[in-house]
Design an enzyme around this catalytic site. Structure first.
Site, PDB file in Angstrom:
ATOM      1  N   ASN A  84       0.813  -1.189   0.056  1.00  0.00           N
ATOM      2  CA  ASN A  84       0.055   0.045  -0.105  1.00  0.00           C
ATOM      3  C   ASN A  84       0.718   1.197   0.184  1.00  0.00           C
ATOM      4  O   ASN A  84       0.923   1.906  -0.813  1.00  0.00           O
ATOM      5  CB  ASN A  84      -0.864  -0.075   1.220  1.00  0.00           C
ATOM      6  CG  ASN A  84      -1.898   1.026   1.119  1.00  0.00           C
ATOM      7  OD1 ASN A  84      -1.812   1.993   0.459  1.00  0.00           O
ATOM      8  ND2 ASN A  84      -3.058   1.109   1.817  1.00  0.00           N
ATOM      9  N   ASP A  85       1.669   1.477   1.121  1.00  0.00           N
ATOM     10  CA  ASP A  85       2.258   2.799   1.242  1.00  0.00           C
ATOM     11  C   ASP A  85       3.269   2.766   0.259  1.00  0.00           C
ATOM     12  O   ASP A  85       3.698   4.030  -0.109  1.00  0.00           O
ATOM     13  CB  ASP A  85       2.866   2.848   2.641  1.00  0.00           C
ATOM     14  CG  ASP A  85       1.806   2.808   3.775  1.00  0.00           C
ATOM     15  OD1 ASP A  85       0.468   3.457   3.344  1.00  0.00           O
ATOM     16  OD2 ASP A  85       1.788   2.526   4.784  1.00  0.00           O
ATOM     17  N   VAL A  86       4.238   1.760  -0.193  1.00  0.00           N
ATOM     18  CA  VAL A  86       5.164   1.766  -1.029  1.00  0.00           C
ATOM     19  C   VAL A  86       4.808   1.946  -2.463  1.00  0.00           C
ATOM     20  O   VAL A  86       5.478   2.223  -3.256  1.00  0.00           O
ATOM     21  CB  VAL A  86       5.971   0.466  -0.998  1.00  0.00           C
ATOM     22  CG1 VAL A  86       6.475   0.337   0.489  1.00  0.00           C
ATOM     23  CG2 VAL A  86       5.205  -0.788  -1.455  1.00  0.00           C
TER      24      VAL A  86
END
Lengths: 103, 476
Positions: free
Chosen positions: B402-404
C-alpha cells in the site's frame, strides 16, 4: 588539560582499539546489499549478546549469600543466553533460504 | 600454564570471528557461513569465560559449586527457550523476533549493571569505585533499560498488540525531554554526590530508564519500527561495549563496538531507503499529521475487476510485474504467487518482481520471504531498476502493498510520506491491486492509487485470490 593528556596516555591502547573497532564496524557494513539488511541486523543482534560474558562475570562476583545480586545475575544470564542462541538461530533460519535457491 | 592466558587467546579468536563473520554476512553467498563463524566464536568466548575466568574462583567450596550450578541452569533455560522460539517463529514475524531478542540483550545489560552497582556498593565490585567506572555502570544501566522496554514495545507494536495512539501523552516530546534531563541529572548525582545512598538512587535511575525506553518508542508509528529496532540494536551494542570497559574484557568491548557502529550505519541506510532523516523518524511523529493532507478521497469511485477478467488480462499480456507487500506475507501467499508466476511464464508472459526497500516490515524482509518460496534471485528488482521496468510493463499486480505504491509520496506535499521513494506502478499500462478491503496502509493514510483511472481493484484475501487466479489462468 593536564588531566586530559594523562588520561589519553594511560588509556592509549584502549582508545586506539575503540576507534579502529568503530571504523571497522562501519567499513564492514557499508557495502551490504539491501537484500541482506534484515539478516545482517539479526546477526549483529546475536553478536551483541556477548554481553552475556559480563553477566557470567557478575554472577561469579556475587557473594553466595547476596541473594539479590545472585538473582539479578541469574536473570541476566538467562536473558543474555536467549539473545545469543535465539539471535544466531533466527539468522541461520533466514539465511538458509538464500542458500537453497542457488542450486 | 596460566588459565587466563588461554582465555585471552580464546577471546582473541572470538573477536576475529566476529569481524570475519560480519564481513561474510554482508555478501549473499557467504552470509550463512558468516553467521555460523560468529556463532562458533561466541561459543568459544562464553565457554571460555565459564571455565577459565578468574572471577570464578573468588569464593571456593560450596559457594563456588552453587554459583556454577546457577549458571548452568540459567544457560540451559535461556538456550532452550531461545532455540525453540527461533525455530517456532513464522518467517513473517521475524522482525518482531529480532526485536524481542535485542530487548532481552538490553535487559541482560541493565540487570548486569544493577548487580554491579550493588556489588560495588558492598565493596565486592570488579572495578572498585572510580568516577569513570561508575559512569560506565550507569550508562550501561540506562541504555540497557531503554533497549529492553523499547524493544518490547516495538515487538508489541509489530504484533499489533497495542495501538499507536493509545500510548501517547499530550505533549509527549516535552515529557520525554524532562525524563531525559532527569536521567542525566541522576547519573551525575549518583556518580559525584550520592555516596551512601547510591544504591537507592541507582534503582530509581533503573526505574526511570525503563519508563523512558517505553516513552521513547511510544510516539513512533508502526511503519517506522524497523528503524527503531535498528537504533535499539546499536544501543545494546554500546551497552555491551561499556560493560566490556568495566570488566576490562576485550571481547565484550570489540563485539559491542562492532554492533554499535554497524547498527548505526544500518539505521542510516534504512532511513535513506525511506528518504527520511533519523531525527525525523525518532522525533517527528508519523501519521499524526495526515489530517494536513490536502486531498480528500471520500467521493471518488473505485473500479473493481473480476477474477476472470484479471486472469485474461494477465495471460494475454507480454510483461507482468508483481509488487509484493506485507499483505502477501501475512496471507502466506508467497508460494501460490510463485505458482502464478510459473504458470504465466509457461504461457509466454515475462514475470518480474519489484521489491521496495521497505516492503514487508524490514529492509530485505520481502526478499527473505520470496526466497522461502524459491523465487529465483534474478527475477527480483530493486526500486530504481523496477521503476524503469514498470513503465514498460503491461500489467502490474500489487499484492498486499500500500504505502510503497502511494503516489502521494510524489505529488502531495501535505502527505506524511511525501518524499519517500515509491514504486511508480501507475506508469505501467494496467494496475491490478489485490487488497482485503479499502482500509489504509500501515502508515494510516489514504492511497490515491486505488482511485487512479488505470487501477482496478481485486478484493479478497491475497492467498485465496491468487489461488483463484491460478485456476482461472489454467482453464483459459
Amino acid at each position: 588539560m593536564e588531566v586530559f593528556f594523562s588520561f589519553l596516555h594511560d588509556n592509549l591502547l584502549l582508545i586506539y582499539l575503540l576507534i579502529f573497532s568503530i571504523l571497522l564496524g562501519i567499513e564492514v557494513i557499508s557495502k551490504v546489499p539491501a537484500v541482506l539488511h534484515t539478516p545482517l541486523m539479526s546477526g549483529a543482534n546475536a553478536i551483541h549478546g556477548v554481553v552475556l560474558v559480563g553477566a557470567i562475570i557478575v554472577l561469579f562476583n556475587a557473594r553466595a549469600d547476596d541473594y539479590l545480586s545472585l538473582s539479578l545475575g541469574f536473570i541476566a544470564v538467562v536473558f543474555g543466553t536467549l539473545n545469543v542462541v535465539g539471535g544466531f538461530a533466527v539468522t541461520d533460519r533466514m539465511l538458509e533460504m538464500f542458500k537453497k535457491k542457488k542450486k | 600454564m596460566n588459565a587466563t592466558y588461554l582465555l585471552d587467546l580464546l577471546y582473541l579468536i572470538a573477536a576475529i570471528t566476529f569481524v570475519v563473520g560480519l564481513k561474510m554476512l554482508s555478501h549473499p553467498d557467504t552470509a550463512r557461513r558468516g553467521n555460523q563463524v560468529a556463532a562458533v566464536g561466541m561459543t568459544l568466548a562464553v565457554l571460555g569465560t565459564l571455565l577459565l575466568h578468574p572471577s570464578a574462583d573468588r569464593e571456593m567450596g560450596d559457594a563456588r559449586t552453587m554459583k556454577l550450578l546457577l549458571l548452568y541452569a540459567a544457560l540451559a533455560i535461556g538456550g532452550a527457550i531461545g532455540w525453540i522460539a527461533a525455530y517456532r517463529v513464522k518467517m513473517t514475524s521475524m522482525p518482531q523476533m529480532v526485536s524481542l531478542f535485542n530487548g532481552l540483550g538490553g535487559g541482560c545489560a541493565a540487570l548486569l549493571a544493577v548487580a554491579e552497582l550493588k556489588l560495588q556498593h558492598d565493596g565486592f565490585g570488579h572495578a572498585g569505585i572510580s568516577y569513570g567506572a561508575m559512569i560506565l555502570v550507569l550508562f550501561t544501566m540506562f541504555f540497557g533499560s531503554v533497549s529492553f522496554t523499547g524493544s518490547l514495545l516495538a515487538y508489541a507494536k509489530l504484533e499489533d498488540l497495542v495501538k499507536d495512539s493509545a500510548i501517547t501523552l499530550p505533549r509527549h516530546s516535552v515529557v520525554n525531554m524532562i525524563l531525559l534531563a532527569g536521567i542525566l541529572g541522576l547519573i551525575a548525582y549518583i556518580t559525584f554526590g550520592a555516596g551512601e545512598n547510591g544504591m537507592m538512587w541507582g534503582l530509581i535511575l533503573f526505574g526511570i530508564s525503563l519508563v523512558y525506553g517505553f516513552m521513547f518508542v511510544a510516539p513512533i508509528g508502526g511503519a517506522d519500527m524497523p528503524v527503531v529496532i535498528s537504533v535499539l540494536n546499536s544501543f545494546t551494542g554500546l551497552t555491551a561495549a561499556a560493560a566490556g570497559i568495566i570488566y576490562e574484557n576485550l571481547i565484550m568491548l570489540v563485539g559491542g563496538i562492532l554492533v554499535g557502529a554497524s547498527g548505526s550505519i544500518l539505521t542510516i541506510l534504512m532511513c535513506k531507503a525511506m528518504n527520511r532523516s533519523i531525527m525525523n523518524v525518532l522525533v517527528g511523529s508519523f501519521g499524526g499529521s495526515s489530517a494536513a493532507s490536502t486531498k480528500n478521497a471520500g467521493d471518488q469511485t473505485v473500479r473493481e475487476i473480476s477474477v476472470n477478467d484479471a486472469a485474461v488480462l494477465l495471460n494475454y499480456s507480454g510483461s507482468v510485474m508483481i509488487v509484493p507487500g506485507y499483505g502477501l506475507a501475512v496471507a502466506q501467499a508467497q508460494k501460490i504467487c510463485k505458482e502464478l508466476d510459473e504458470l504465466l511464464e509457461s504461457n509466454g508472459v515475462d514475470v518480474k518482481y519489484a521489491i521496495h526497500p521497505v516492503a514487508g516490515r524490514m529492509p530485505g524482509h520481502m526478499n527473505v520471504l520470496l526466497a522461502e518460496a524459491d523465487v529465483p534471485y534474478p527475477k527480483l528488482f530493486d526500486l530504481e531498476e523496477a521503476n524503469d521496468l514498470l513503465a514498460k510493463s503491461d500489467v502490474v499486480i500489487v499484492v498486499g502493498a500500500n504505502d510503497v505504491v502511494n503516489p502521494a509520496a510524489k505529488d502531495d506535499p501535505g502527505s506524511p510520506i511525501y518524499g519517500m521513494p515509491v514504486l511508480e506502478v501507475w506508469e505501467s499500462k494496467n494496475v491490478i491491486v489485490m487488497k482485503r478491503s479499502m482500509k489504509s496502509g500501515y502508515a494510516g493514510i489514504e492511497n490515491e492509487l486505488f482511485f487512479h483511472p488505470k487501477t482496478k481493484m481485486l478484493f479478497g484475501d491475497a492467498k485465496d485470490t491468487l489461488q483463484k487466479l491460478v485456476s482461472e489462468v489454467k482453464s483459459l
